[in-house]
Write an enzyme that holds these catalytic residues in place. Structure first.
Site, PDB file in Angstrom:
ATOM      1  N   VAL A 109       0.834  -1.205   0.000  1.00 11.47           N
ATOM      2  CA  VAL A 109       0.000   0.000   0.000  1.00 11.47           C
ATOM      3  C   VAL A 109       0.874   1.262   0.000  1.00 11.47           C
ATOM      4  O   VAL A 109       1.927   1.308   0.629  1.00 11.47           O
ATOM      5  CB  VAL A 109      -0.930   0.000   1.233  1.00 11.47           C
ATOM      6  CG1 VAL A 109      -1.717   1.296   1.331  1.00 11.47           C
ATOM      7  CG2 VAL A 109      -1.881  -1.192   1.161  1.00 11.47           C
ATOM      8  N   GLY A 112       3.529   3.547  -4.700  1.00 10.48           N
ATOM      9  CA  GLY A 112       3.731   3.812  -6.117  1.00 10.48           C
ATOM     10  C   GLY A 112       3.261   2.723  -7.062  1.00 10.48           C
ATOM     11  O   GLY A 112       3.523   2.789  -8.256  1.00 10.48           O
ATOM     12  N   ASP A 159      -2.670   5.745 -13.142  1.00  5.48           N
ATOM     13  CA  ASP A 159      -2.945   4.504 -12.407  1.00  5.48           C
ATOM     14  C   ASP A 159      -4.216   3.821 -12.894  1.00  5.48           C
ATOM     15  O   ASP A 159      -4.203   2.631 -13.244  1.00  5.48           O
ATOM     16  CB  ASP A 159      -3.054   4.793 -10.908  1.00  5.48           C
ATOM     17  CG  ASP A 159      -1.712   5.111 -10.273  1.00  5.48           C
ATOM     18  OD1 ASP A 159      -0.740   5.346 -11.013  1.00  5.48           O
ATOM     19  OD2 ASP A 159      -1.634   5.139  -9.036  1.00  5.48           O
TER      20      ASP A 159
END
Length: 316
Positions: A109, A112, A159
């Site tokens: 967690v 990156g 992401d």
């Protein structure tokens, strides 16, 4: 129903991408898993398996949630709650029944690798499929981006889009294109290690603001963009690893590396083809391109450093 969702690494271009330069990101097979089961009540039950935390909510309350007003003890649920809310509202669903959702993850967690985006995208896919209204990738990606922006205040597409579309993406000016062909085939032949080195001491936004104060940052960004250009033409592991290391040296000039990250990069250079930090920096993870002839030595040296090692490959 079970939905498995990848995480991501940035191979080249972090921080430069904030200023409109290119970055190359790749979905990897460190995954989060969403299990969803029907319950005959108008409520949802969320179970964060890794944290041993549970939450029960009325479905009607979920659709009107204000994420910014969540109690601190509910902060671990904010991404999945926001994803559930936005998916139900986007699909205009008035459900007759609810569900129990169990969330687990192999992804470290806040380092990156896009752990929050992985859970966000997985939740959107799970809820839409559960109510028999599966979404297209472009809808999932846009919803995921909106969730991250709502929770974080601001967000990049990197992401959520990489995790949604999988494979390799080139990101520029918050737009993307999927990279196929010989470069994709080359990366499929590569073996990478993700090394979780240390807890990040600053949030991404703080690191971005730190970089913004560097006077010659544009010169550094242009050099990073040149590396991206060269990397996209590379089909040789030694050259690719050298470019990764070159990118890391430029990130050091942006003051986002740490002594421990640099030490792991150095090990990756000696026993692998090359290495760099991945993500915003300030701690977190290093990605190493493995030289399979020296892989055992590499892992032996890394194990001396009190780090967590994850073997990974590109996930399509």
């Amino acid at each position: 129903m079970i939905v498995e969702t990848p995480s991501k690494v940035i191979l080249f271009g972090e921080h430069a991408v904030v200023y409109g330069y290119r970055a190359v990101s790749m979905a990897i097979n460190l995954t989060s898993t969403i299990k969803i089961n029907k319950i005959n009540e108008r409520k949802i039950i969320l179970n964060l398996k890794d944290l041993n935390k549970s939450l029960s909510l009325n479905l009607n309350d979920t659709k009107d949630l204000n994420i910014s007003n969540l109690d601190n003890n509910l902060s671990d649920f904010k991404y999945c709650l926001c994803a559930i809310k936005n998916t139900l509202n986007y699909l205009n669903i008035e459900p007759e029944f609810g569900f129990k959702m169990e969330i687990s993850s192999k992804i470290p967690v806040s380092c990156g690798l896009g752990s929050s985006a992985s859970i966000t995208v997985g939740t959107i896919r799970a809820v839409s499929k559960f109510y028999n209204k599966p979404l297209k990738d472009d809808e999932v990606a846009k919803l995921g981006y909106l969730v991250e922006r709502e929770v974080q205040g601001k967000a990049s597409i990197t992401d959520t889009f990489t995790i949604t579309y999988r494979g390799i993406l080139e990101i520029k000016n918050n737009k993307f294109k999927k990279i196929k062909g010989s470069f994709e085939e080359f990366l499929k032949s590569c073996k990478f290690l993700i090394v979780y080195v240390e807890k990040r001491k600053k949030k991404t936004a703080e690191l971005v603001n730190k970089v913004a104060k560097i006077k010659d940052k544009d010169i550094i960004f242009k050099k990073i963009d040149e590396i991206v250009e060269e990397a996209l033409k590379t089909k040789n592991k030694e050259d690719f690893g050298r470019l990764m290391t070159k990118n890391h040296e430029l990130l050091k000039k942006l003051n986002v590396s740490t002594p421990k990250l640099d030490k792991i990069v150095n090990i990756g250079n000696i026993y692998g083809y090359g290495a760099k930090l991945t993500g915003a920096g300030g701690g977190g993870c290093i990605i190493i391109l493995v030289n399979e002839e020296k892989e055992n030595e590499l892992i032996k040296e890394l194990n001396k450093e009190n780090v967590k090692i994850f073997k990974c490959e590109m996930m399509n």
